[in-house]
Enzyme design. Structure first.
Site, mmCIF file in Angstrom:
data_model
loop_
_atom_site.group_PDB
_atom_site.id
_atom_site.type_symbol
_atom_site.label_atom_id
_atom_site.label_comp_id
_atom_site.label_asym_id
_atom_site.label_seq_id
_atom_site.Cartn_x
_atom_site.Cartn_y
_atom_site.Cartn_z
ATOM 1 N N GLU A 452 0.847 -1.182 0.000
ATOM 2 C CA GLU A 452 0.000 0.000 0.000
ATOM 3 C C GLU A 452 0.891 1.244 0.000
ATOM 4 O O GLU A 452 1.227 1.754 -1.046
ATOM 5 C CB GLU A 452 -0.955 -0.044 1.200
ATOM 6 C CG GLU A 452 -2.131 0.888 1.002
ATOM 7 C CD GLU A 452 -3.411 0.431 1.689
ATOM 8 O OE1 GLU A 452 -3.462 -0.658 2.246
ATOM 9 O OE2 GLU A 452 -4.382 1.218 1.656
ATOM 10 N N GLU A 724 -2.292 0.948 13.256
ATOM 11 C CA GLU A 724 -3.434 1.297 12.401
ATOM 12 C C GLU A 724 -4.747 1.112 13.150
ATOM 13 O O GLU A 724 -5.645 1.943 13.069
ATOM 14 C CB GLU A 724 -3.420 0.384 11.174
ATOM 15 C CG GLU A 724 -4.628 0.551 10.280
ATOM 16 C CD GLU A 724 -4.497 -0.215 8.980
ATOM 17 O OE1 GLU A 724 -3.843 -1.280 8.990
ATOM 18 O OE2 GLU A 724 -5.023 0.252 7.955
HETATM 19 C C1 BGC Z 1 -5.459 2.711 4.434
HETATM 20 C C2 BGC Z 1 -5.986 3.796 5.312
HETATM 21 C C3 BGC Z 1 -6.896 4.602 4.433
HETATM 22 C C4 BGC Z 1 -8.063 3.711 4.166
HETATM 23 C C5 BGC Z 1 -9.241 4.358 3.495
HETATM 24 C C6 BGC Z 1 -6.593 1.827 4.088
HETATM 25 O O1 BGC Z 1 -6.263 0.747 3.331
HETATM 26 O O2 BGC Z 1 -4.375 2.043 4.994
HETATM 27 O O3 BGC Z 1 -5.152 4.392 6.161
HETATM 28 O O4 BGC Z 1 -7.165 5.864 4.815
HETATM 29 O O5 BGC Z 1 -7.658 2.533 3.518
HETATM 30 O O6 BGC Z 1 -10.061 3.538 2.786
#
Ligand code: BGC
Length: 940
Positions: A452, A724
């Protein structure tokens, strides 16, 4: 309170240009200049003199020293100037500042004579990284040489075998098709008389490597290099060396490189793996080039191994004791030629083995084919990993030495510090700093480890106030905002990630708000009106687009939203299913952004637009209140987040509603047992909202909570970065089963802003800390707190301590700055100027006063269940007694009490409060009644 001031001498220091770190290669011919005055006492300048090249001087108004317009004739491309500043006062001039060099870069497309060159025999992403090279003669004494350079891909340049700079993954990541940064390097010392060789190694980087879960080659499938070397000889001659068709290309020993997957290096191939072949010139719109202003990604430090482990399956694992971003560098002794040694990385262990599931498809593996030399150094250059642990395999008897983790990130200047009497709170703060270090890597990313690592707009929207309190991120975020504006869709819609890789995903509230909030935060912290001017169209565009979605109702509802992402009660697999209603959140965000845009229009002197957006903001606020707030102050969906933002963003029209919303927020926090109940949207605001409403004790209790979910829960579980999820690691030590479980996401670290601005109590009162607000908020859990901030005007500090009945506050105010000091326990504000100030008095907590100087709403005498839940001592005693009497735990008791909030405390023993919601047997009822009556009697 007594106050003492100490005067002393002053001199201008730190003369700097725009937000540039070195001043070399700035992207404008008229760079704005900043400096500040160092020295104690209260100095009143009558004006400044700015000097260029020891010759020309210009006068500058007395009250400005931040981003002062360039007072001289504009610089030509590549032209430099040495600038000094001095300040005048009634007593005469200060000394001159140290001289600072500023030099313009290549400003317009026409300044570029070099061509992008790409190896003709170009392999794809999986092929070895190519070298390109060109040679030239140096024919005299060199006075100055500058290399202007960039790449489609990542590059490392070498001049005569020496690495030109320590930059990593240059030119960094931008929205390449629209904006491509170039770097300027001083290479004067690397040139030699006679033949010279300029060579660059090209990696896939963000340009051609994997991005997101399914993309590769997002920007293009050919790597290319651009270099323009400008040499000035001592005799005045000029020479220009450019990438062109005379350049050559060859493969290298970097067999494979990818940001997510890692790097494979054949150490037997030292330098280029001939034969050299031709290059092709590739087209690139030179108008997309811009002089990089954000600090480059660099190695920031190296950490030693804290512990060597052997996993249950017999693997060698090294633990660096810190979750970090970068790679491992190690030395191998006695390896065989062609032997493969590899390193896999992970943030956590599970069952003693490397836990790579959270990395999803990112392989995060570096492989080396050894040369077989007595000692060889293993280190990648075109990848990075988010890890604390690395597993080393393939050693096969070879020795390992000097293993260290090289930490990389954008080389931002640290500007803010916080420290307190609580080791756990300090560790939380340190975790935020580490989270920022690892995720401010060319773009502000969500996370640094899995497949990501994208510039999610919502994450930085919520984190930007904390970021701006910790590091000078003005140019880093300023540059990213230019990408945001470049990637904004027609009509103003803001992508979910910037650089945008998901053009098909619609804009959503809180994420798109980055367009308005981030420039606003930068303006508050760094005082640059220019960022608002540059972003104006983008800010307004976002609000216009939201307005078009909301329509006449002014309610942005019924659309796909991400909402209060990762609310702790949302199921692991559905992080958007928050308690806060997404439509309520979306309209609140709309009102907030419209309000920001109205304020910005005013600042920019756009009075018509100011009026229009003020009207829009008030219409949205009204629509919000009409649709979602009851006259008595209940906000729809009745969750911590909706109250926190409604209060913080001033969305409640009446005093009655505001008071009730504050009370309800405190109730919800109490009913949750002072566990956090907010996701991305509410988390940055919940403590501010509680404190502002007068519930400072609840705010402290929530902040110091250690049970899951809470900020300190992760600290008690050994976290070294911000996670997270509130429970990325579950209380039993296992990894959260959600497929999205990173241990390095900065969003919940937004709380750092509260630590600096509210707990320690130092906040910008006017943009750029031109004046500061000092409002310390002591609480029972702390005996001292302090913060230091390098503001654009100099160092500001606030430190308080309490003990033995007294409270001491020390404040350092930079030159030209005014501090508005509000002491805890007092409602008055005292204004002090530059210098050190000391205030002493009785400890306000002994008098039951909150940090705001007002008495907190009393919970005692304990009348009902909510009072009990709001009194730390009483609650601890009650829940302990309950447990002893009934065997029931705190969690289940909280579940039961949630439905009995307004029940008079004395009735409680008679209610069905036994484990499982059963009536208590008579002896337990009697026992509990005794506890309740003693709690009620022993109160003052
Ligand atoms: C990310 C987040 C992001 C979110 C929003 C995730 O996969 O890691 O931090 O803001 O998706 O959909």
């Amino acid at each position: 309170m007594t106050k003492l001031s100490l005067p002393n001498g002053v001199v201008p220091v730190k003369v700097r240009f725009e937000h540039h770190t070195s001043g070399l290669g700035v992207g404008t011919r008229a760079p704005r200049i900043s400096w500040h005055l160092e020295g104690e006492g209260n100095f009143g300048p009558t004006g400044y003199e700015v000097e260029r090249n020891g010759a020309e001087t210009c006068s500058v108004e007395p009250y400005e020293q931040v981003l002062v317009p360039w007072p001289f004739s504009p610089l030509g491309p590549g032209e430099g100037a040495v600038v000094r500043v001095r300040a005048g006062s009634a007593e005469g001039w200060t000394a001159w500042s140290e001289p600072s060099l500023v030099e313009a870069g290549l400003i317009s497309p026409g300044d570029w004579k070099a061509l992008f060159v790409s190896p003709r025999r170009s392999g794809g992403t999986g092929a070895p990284a190519p070298y390109v090279r060109g040679s030239f003669e140096v024919t005299g004494e060199v006075r100055r040489a500058r290399l202007y350079t960039t790449a489609l891909g990542a590059h490392v340049a070498y001049l005569n075998g020496h690495r030109v700079s320590a930059d990593v993954l240059a030119p960094g990541w931008t929205s390449y098709a629209k904006r491509l940064a170039y770097q300027t390097y001083d290479v004067t010392g690397l040139l030699v008389q006679g033949p010279n060789l300029l060579q660059a190694l090209l990696g896939n980087g963000w340009y051609r490597g994997k991005l997101t879960w399914d993309k590769r080659h997002y920007y293009g499938d050919r790597l290319a290099y651009l270099a323009q070397l400008e040499v000035t000889y001592a005799d005045g001659r000029a020479q220009r060396v450019c990438t062109d068709t005379s350049w050559q290309a060859a493969e290298s020993g970097v067999l494979f490189d990818d940001i997510y997957d890692g790097q494979t290096t054949d150490l037997r191939i030292d330098g280029p793996a001939g034969p050299w072949g031709p290059v092709d010139v590739v087209e690139c719109d030179m108008a997309t080039l811009f002089a990089a202003e954000a600090p480059a990604v660099r190695a920031l430090m190296a950490l030693p191994v804290r512990e060597e482990l052997v996993s249950p399956s017999g693997k060698k694992i090294v633990d660096f004791g810190q979750n970090l971003v970068g790679w491992v560098r190690l030395e191998i002794r006695g390896g065989r030629e062609g032997q493969e040694v590899s390193l896999r990385h992970a943030e956590v262990l599970e069952g003693g083995e490397l836990c790579t599931r959270p990395l999803r498809k990112a392989e995060a593996t570096d492989r080396y084919l050894l040369k077989g030399a007595p000692a060889e150094v293993l280190e990648p250059i075109f990848t990075f990993h988010g890890f604390r642990y690395a597993e080393i395999t393939g050693l096969d008897g070879a020795g390992v030495d000097n293993v260290e983790a090289v930490v990389i990130g954008s080389s931002l200047e640290r500007t803010g510090w916080f420290e307190s009497s609580s080791a756990e709170l300090d560790r939380l703060h340190e975790n935020v700093v580490w989270g920022m270090r690892g995720n401010f890597l060319s773009v502000p990313t969500d996370c640094p480890q899995r497949d990501e690592r994208l510039g999610w707009t919502g994450d930085i929207q919520v984190f930007s106030p904390a970021a701006a309190s910790l590091f000078d991120c003005s140019s880093f975020l300023g540059s990213w905002l230019a990408d945001l504006a470049a990637d904004q869709r027609p009509g103003g819609e803001v992508p979910l990630v910037v650089p945008d890789l998901m053009p098909f995903r619609p804009g959503v509230a809180a994420w798109g708000d980055a367009a308005c909030v981030v420039p606003w935060v930068l303006y508050q912290h760094f005082g640059d009106l220019g960022v608002l001017e540059r972003q104006w169209a983008s800010m307004r565009g976002w609000v216009d687009w939201v307005a078009s979605q909301a329509g006449e109702s002014r309610l942005w509802s019924g659309r796909l939203q991400v909402g209060d992402w990762l609310d702790p009660t949302a199921p692991p697999e559905a992080p958007h299913l928050a308690k806060a209603d997404p439509d309520v959140v979306a309209t609140a965000c709309f009102a907030r952004c419209a309000g920001i845009v109205a304020e910005v229009a005013n600042l920019l002197g756009r009075s018509d637009e100011a009026e229009r957006y003020e009207a829009l903001a008030s219409q949205v606020r009204r629509a919000f209140a009409d649709a979602y707030v009851t006259p008595s102050g209940l906000v729809m969906s009745d969750a911590q987040t909706v109250y926190a933002i409604a209060l913080a963003w001033d969305l409640l029209p009446t005093e009655r509603q505001r008071a009730a919303a504050g009370r309800r927020l405190a109730e919800l926090v109490r009913l949750a047992g002072h566990r956090i109940g907010t996701g991305f949207v509410g988390t940055p605001w919940v403590l501010d909202a509680l404190s502002d409403a007068g519930y400072c004790t609840d705010a402290y209790w929530l902040l110091f909570q250690r049970s899951c979910p809470s900020w300190l829960y992760a600290v008690t579980m050994g976290a070294t970065t911000i996670w997270e999820r509130w429970d990325s690691l579950l209380p039993d030590g296992s990894v959260n089963p959600g497929q999205m479980t990173s241990f390095n996401h900065y969003a919940f670290g937004a709380v750092a802003a509260y630590l600096h601005q509210r707990i320690a109590g130092l906040a910008p009162r006017e943009p750029g800390y031109r004046s500061i607000s000092v409002r310390p908020l002591p609480g029972r859990e702390l005996t001292y707190a302090r913060t230091r901030q390098l503001t654009p005007y100099g160092t500001a500090e606030v430190a308080w301590s309490r003990g033995e009945g007294s409270f001491l506050l020390e404040v350092t105010v930079p030159q030209l700055v005014e501090a508005h000091v509000q002491l805890p326990g007092s409602t008055t504000v005292e204004v002090v100027g530059a210098g050190k100030h000391r205030f002493e008095g009785p400890d306000p907590l002994d008098r039951g006063l909150s940090g705001l100087g007002v008495a907190e709403p009393a919970t005692r005498p304990l009348a009902d269940v909510l009072d009990l839940l709001g009194d730390e001592e009483a609650w601890a005693e009650f829940s302990r007694a309950y447990q002893e009497l009934t065997g029931g735990g705190e969690e289940s008791l909280l579940g039961i009490l949630r439905r009995l909030a307004r029940t008079p405390l004395s009735w409680l023993p008679e209610m069905p409060v036994g484990p499982g919601g059963k009536q208590l047997p008579p002896e337990e009822r009697a026992g509990l009644a005794k506890v309740v009556s003693s709690l009620q009697q022993h109160m003052p």
